[in-house]
Design a protein around this motif. Structure first.
Motif, PDB file in Angstrom:
ATOM      1  N   ALA A  11       9.674   9.193  18.862  1.00  0.00           N
ATOM      2  CA  ALA A  11       8.679   9.389  17.772  1.00  0.00           C
ATOM      3  C   ALA A  11       8.569  11.124  17.698  1.00  0.00           C
ATOM      4  O   ALA A  11       9.425  11.901  18.404  1.00  0.00           O
ATOM      5  CB  ALA A  11       7.412  10.136  19.145  1.00  0.00           C
ATOM      6  N   ASP A  12       7.695  11.515  16.312  1.00  0.00           N
ATOM      7  CA  ASP A  12       8.192  13.038  16.486  1.00  0.00           C
ATOM      8  C   ASP A  12       8.076  14.441  16.801  1.00  0.00           C
ATOM      9  O   ASP A  12       8.406  15.040  17.329  1.00  0.00           O
ATOM     10  CB  ASP A  12       7.140  12.937  14.756  1.00  0.00           C
ATOM     11  N   ALA A  13       7.249  13.526  18.167  1.00  0.00           N
ATOM     12  CA  ALA A  13       6.578  14.473  19.168  1.00  0.00           C
ATOM     13  C   ALA A  13       7.920  15.301  19.698  1.00  0.00           C
ATOM     14  O   ALA A  13       8.306  16.300  20.825  1.00  0.00           O
ATOM     15  CB  ALA A  13       5.712  13.991  19.801  1.00  0.00           C
ATOM     16  N   SER A  14       8.959  14.405  20.009  1.00  0.00           N
ATOM     17  CA  SER A  14       9.776  15.188  20.491  1.00  0.00           C
ATOM     18  C   SER A  14      10.939  15.917  20.065  1.00  0.00           C
ATOM     19  O   SER A  14      11.841  16.163  20.854  1.00  0.00           O
ATOM     20  CB  SER A  14      11.191  13.714  20.099  1.00  0.00           C
ATOM     21  N   PHE A  15      10.784  16.229  19.123  1.00  0.00           N
ATOM     22  CA  PHE A  15      11.146  17.278  18.325  1.00  0.00           C
ATOM     23  C   PHE A  15      10.191  18.514  18.349  1.00  0.00           C
ATOM     24  O   PHE A  15       9.988  19.910  17.306  1.00  0.00           O
ATOM     25  CB  PHE A  15      11.491  16.931  17.033  1.00  0.00           C
ATOM     26  N   VAL A  16       9.448  18.533  19.180  1.00  0.00           N
ATOM     27  CA  VAL A  16       8.588  19.422  18.665  1.00  0.00           C
ATOM     28  C   VAL A  16       7.905  20.044  20.728  1.00  0.00           C
ATOM     29  O   VAL A  16       8.380  19.501  21.548  1.00  0.00           O
ATOM     30  CB  VAL A  16       6.734  19.261  19.146  1.00  0.00           C
ATOM     31  N   PHE A  17       8.488  21.192  20.642  1.00  0.00           N
ATOM     32  CA  PHE A  17       7.741  22.111  22.236  1.00  0.00           C
ATOM     33  C   PHE A  17       6.758  21.951  22.543  1.00  0.00           C
ATOM     34  O   PHE A  17       6.424  23.432  21.688  1.00  0.00           O
ATOM     35  CB  PHE A  17       9.061  23.527  22.113  1.00  0.00           C
ATOM     36  N   ASP A  18       6.377  21.511  23.796  1.00  0.00           N
ATOM     37  CA  ASP A  18       5.244  22.144  24.132  1.00  0.00           C
ATOM     38  C   ASP A  18       5.122  22.859  25.070  1.00  0.00           C
ATOM     39  O   ASP A  18       5.696  22.545  26.084  1.00  0.00           O
ATOM     40  CB  ASP A  18       4.930  20.304  24.268  1.00  0.00           C
ATOM     41  N   VAL A  19       4.767  23.697  24.810  1.00  0.00           N
ATOM     42  CA  VAL A  19       4.358  24.965  25.947  1.00  0.00           C
ATOM     43  C   VAL A  19       4.020  24.418  27.213  1.00  0.00           C
ATOM     44  O   VAL A  19       4.089  24.833  28.036  1.00  0.00           O
ATOM     45  CB  VAL A  19       3.891  26.224  25.206  1.00  0.00           C
ATOM     46  N   LYS A  20       2.247  23.852  26.839  1.00  0.00           N
ATOM     47  CA  LYS A  20       2.075  22.874  27.949  1.00  0.00           C
ATOM     48  C   LYS A  20       2.855  22.243  29.178  1.00  0.00           C
ATOM     49  O   LYS A  20       1.974  22.480  30.022  1.00  0.00           O
ATOM     50  CB  LYS A  20       0.539  21.998  27.724  1.00  0.00           C
ATOM     51  N   LYS A  21       3.835  21.900  28.798  1.00  0.00           N
ATOM     52  CA  LYS A  21       5.064  20.749  29.746  1.00  0.00           C
ATOM     53  C   LYS A  21       5.301  22.234  30.582  1.00  0.00           C
ATOM     54  O   LYS A  21       6.511  22.018  31.562  1.00  0.00           O
ATOM     55  CB  LYS A  21       5.686  20.465  29.102  1.00  0.00           C
ATOM     56  N   TYR A  22       5.948  23.967  29.951  1.00  0.00           N
ATOM     57  CA  TYR A  22       6.257  24.372  30.958  1.00  0.00           C
ATOM     58  C   TYR A  22       5.623  25.769  31.029  1.00  0.00           C
ATOM     59  O   TYR A  22       5.702  26.751  30.465  1.00  0.00           O
ATOM     60  CB  TYR A  22       7.933  25.065  29.599  1.00  0.00           C
ATOM     61  N   PRO A  23       4.743  25.343  32.401  1.00  0.00           N
ATOM     62  CA  PRO A  23       4.372  26.561  32.924  1.00  0.00           C
ATOM     63  C   PRO A  23       5.067  28.335  33.242  1.00  0.00           C
ATOM     64  O   PRO A  23       5.911  27.418  34.179  1.00  0.00           O
ATOM     65  CB  PRO A  23       2.966  26.110  33.983  1.00  0.00           C
ATOM     66  N   GLY A  24       4.630  29.094  33.201  1.00  0.00           N
ATOM     67  CA  GLY A  24       5.068  29.984  32.966  1.00  0.00           C
ATOM     68  C   GLY A  24       6.031  31.035  31.951  1.00  0.00           C
ATOM     69  O   GLY A  24       6.942  31.425  32.341  1.00  0.00           O
ATOM     70  N   VAL A  25       6.211  29.751  30.912  1.00  0.00           N
ATOM     71  CA  VAL A  25       7.351  30.448  29.769  1.00  0.00           C
ATOM     72  C   VAL A  25       6.721  31.022  29.328  1.00  0.00           C
ATOM     73  O   VAL A  25       5.532  31.351  28.583  1.00  0.00           O
ATOM     74  CB  VAL A  25       7.660  29.102  29.316  1.00  0.00           C
ATOM     75  N   GLU A  26       8.152  32.140  29.220  1.00  0.00           N
ATOM     76  CA  GLU A  26       7.268  33.510  28.563  1.00  0.00           C
ATOM     77  C   GLU A  26       7.333  33.152  26.069  1.00  0.00           C
ATOM     78  O   GLU A  26       8.908  32.616  25.906  1.00  0.00           O
ATOM     79  CB  GLU A  26       8.283  34.594  27.795  1.00  0.00           C
ATOM     80  N   VAL A  27       6.529  32.942  26.194  1.00  0.00           N
ATOM     81  CA  VAL A  27       6.280  32.526  24.201  1.00  0.00           C
ATOM     82  C   VAL A  27       7.055  33.811  23.618  1.00  0.00           C
ATOM     83  O   VAL A  27       6.740  34.829  23.564  1.00  0.00           O
ATOM     84  CB  VAL A  27       5.373  31.966  23.488  1.00  0.00           C
ATOM     85  N   ASN A  43      13.604  27.744  20.659  1.00  0.00           N
ATOM     86  CA  ASN A  43      14.684  27.907  21.414  1.00  0.00           C
ATOM     87  C   ASN A  43      14.713  28.126  22.924  1.00  0.00           C
ATOM     88  O   ASN A  43      13.969  29.704  22.500  1.00  0.00           O
ATOM     89  CB  ASN A  43      15.862  28.801  20.460  1.00  0.00           C
ATOM     90  N   TYR A  44      15.024  27.151  23.820  1.00  0.00           N
ATOM     91  CA  TYR A  44      14.150  27.290  25.208  1.00  0.00           C
ATOM     92  C   TYR A  44      15.440  27.700  25.892  1.00  0.00           C
ATOM     93  O   TYR A  44      15.737  26.844  25.511  1.00  0.00           O
ATOM     94  CB  TYR A  44      13.282  26.256  25.360  1.00  0.00           C
ATOM     95  N   ASP A  45      15.727  28.854  26.383  1.00  0.00           N
ATOM     96  CA  ASP A  45      16.138  29.504  27.135  1.00  0.00           C
ATOM     97  C   ASP A  45      15.593  29.411  29.214  1.00  0.00           C
ATOM     98  O   ASP A  45      14.909  29.613  29.289  1.00  0.00           O
ATOM     99  CB  ASP A  45      16.822  31.101  26.947  1.00  0.00           C
ATOM    100  N   LYS A  46      16.592  27.922  29.396  1.00  0.00           N
ATOM    101  CA  LYS A  46      16.193  28.190  30.938  1.00  0.00           C
ATOM    102  C   LYS A  46      16.034  28.972  32.300  1.00  0.00           C
ATOM    103  O   LYS A  46      14.744  28.911  33.169  1.00  0.00           O
ATOM    104  CB  LYS A  46      16.612  26.863  31.428  1.00  0.00           C
ATOM    105  N   SER A  47      17.174  29.122  32.306  1.00  0.00           N
ATOM    106  CA  SER A  47      17.564  30.370  32.972  1.00  0.00           C
ATOM    107  C   SER A  47      16.855  31.657  32.758  1.00  0.00           C
ATOM    108  O   SER A  47      16.264  32.241  34.009  1.00  0.00           O
ATOM    109  CB  SER A  47      18.373  30.806  32.509  1.00  0.00           C
ATOM    110  N   ALA A  48      16.541  32.315  31.864  1.00  0.00           N
ATOM    111  CA  ALA A  48      15.118  33.582  31.398  1.00  0.00           C
ATOM    112  C   ALA A  48      13.877  32.447  31.418  1.00  0.00           C
ATOM    113  O   ALA A  48      12.752  33.733  31.130  1.00  0.00           O
ATOM    114  CB  ALA A  48      15.824  33.809  30.085  1.00  0.00           C
ATOM    115  N   LYS A  49      13.364  31.249  31.392  1.00  0.00           N
ATOM    116  CA  LYS A  49      12.428  30.823  30.937  1.00  0.00           C
ATOM    117  C   LYS A  49      11.432  31.512  29.729  1.00  0.00           C
ATOM    118  O   LYS A  49      10.379  32.116  30.185  1.00  0.00           O
ATOM    119  CB  LYS A  49      11.542  30.927  32.589  1.00  0.00           C
ATOM    120  N   GLU A  50      12.609  31.560  28.655  1.00  0.00           N
ATOM    121  CA  GLU A  50      11.889  31.626  27.450  1.00  0.00           C
ATOM    122  C   GLU A  50      12.204  30.902  26.525  1.00  0.00           C
ATOM    123  O   GLU A  50      12.948  30.490  26.337  1.00  0.00           O
ATOM    124  CB  GLU A  50      12.492  33.324  27.919  1.00  0.00           C
ATOM    125  N   VAL A  51      11.095  31.243  25.609  1.00  0.00           N
ATOM    126  CA  VAL A  51      11.667  30.190  23.893  1.00  0.00           C
ATOM    127  C   VAL A  51      10.914  30.948  22.656  1.00  0.00           C
ATOM    128  O   VAL A  51       9.627  31.716  23.279  1.00  0.00           O
ATOM    129  CB  VAL A  51      10.288  28.729  24.028  1.00  0.00           C
TER     130      VAL A  51
END
Length: 216
Positions: free
Chosen positions: A196-212, A92-100
């Motif tokens: 593609a199955d990859a469409s349903f996976v959140f790739d952290v590498k594509k979101y620099p600075g996101v808090e996990v 669950n990725y919150d863009k405004s908070a930069k948190e997943v």
């Protein structure tokens, strides 16, 4: 609303004990047909419009979103939220908070998935009746009224509109006890997508600075 399924899915959260004999058999035929048609699709992409009206009919919020589904996998884009699920893990990725926030998919059979909105949401704790049908342009629309048997719920009525010929849900209106109305209008349903199955996976590498926040 924090995300798509927390707002829609007042409709689908862990219901038990529907007494189907008290519901309208004609309404059940319509709902069963919608469910059967949806199950024939390998993958579906749906656009939707979401709005909230207050008790006086004034629109308080309006947003658009998209829903992509394939088997048990899904991705929802809605305002500042993106929700991914590969059937095992949910992000669950919150863009405004930069948190997943990362969770395991619940093994509870009653747990909600967007797919249930189009298939089995009516099977539990709802009584339903077919209110009738009307022509809107070239379409014949059927309205089904659903009433939860659990009176402690935060809503007291749901109105579902179905395209009679296409056997697809067109809109949903939820009447909350406080007077607000939550509206969903579905459009642009595409059933020929092959994501593609990859469409349903959140790739952290594509979101620099996101808090996990990993809750698994």
């Amino acid at each position: 609303m924090k995300n798509f399924y927390l707002s829609v899915l007042l409709l689908t959260v862990a219901f038990t004990g529907l007494q189907a004999q008290k519901s309208d058999p004609e309404a059940k035929k319509v709902l069963d047909a919608v469910s059967a048609k949806f199950k024939t699709y390998k993958a579906v992409q749906v656009g939707f419009l979401y709005s909230i009206e207050d008790a006086k009919g004034k629109v308080q919020s309006k947003k658009t979103g998209t829903l992509l589904m394939k088997g048990t996998k899904y991705k929802v884009t809605f305002g500042d939220q993106e929700i991914y699920s590969d059937g095992k893990t949910t992000w669950n990725y919150d863009k405004s908070a930069k948190e997943v926030t990362v969770n395991n998919v619940s093994s509870d059979a009653n747990a909600f998935t967007p797919q249930k909105l189009f298939t089995s949401f009516y099977d539990k704790d709802f009584l339903y009746v077919l209110n009738g049908e009307k022509k809107v342009g070239a379409k014949t629309l059927q309205e089904i009224q659903l009433t939860p048997t659990d009176k402690s719920k935060a809503f007291h009525k749901v109105y579902l509109t179905v395209d009679k010929n296409a056997k697809t849900i067109q809109s949903t209106k939820i009447l909350e006890n406080g007077g607000n109305k939550i509206n969903y209008t579905l459009n642009n349903m595409v059933t020929t997508v092959n994501p593609a199955d990859a469409s349903f996976v959140f790739d952290v590498k594509k979101y620099p600075g996101v808090e996990v926040v990993d809750l698994r």
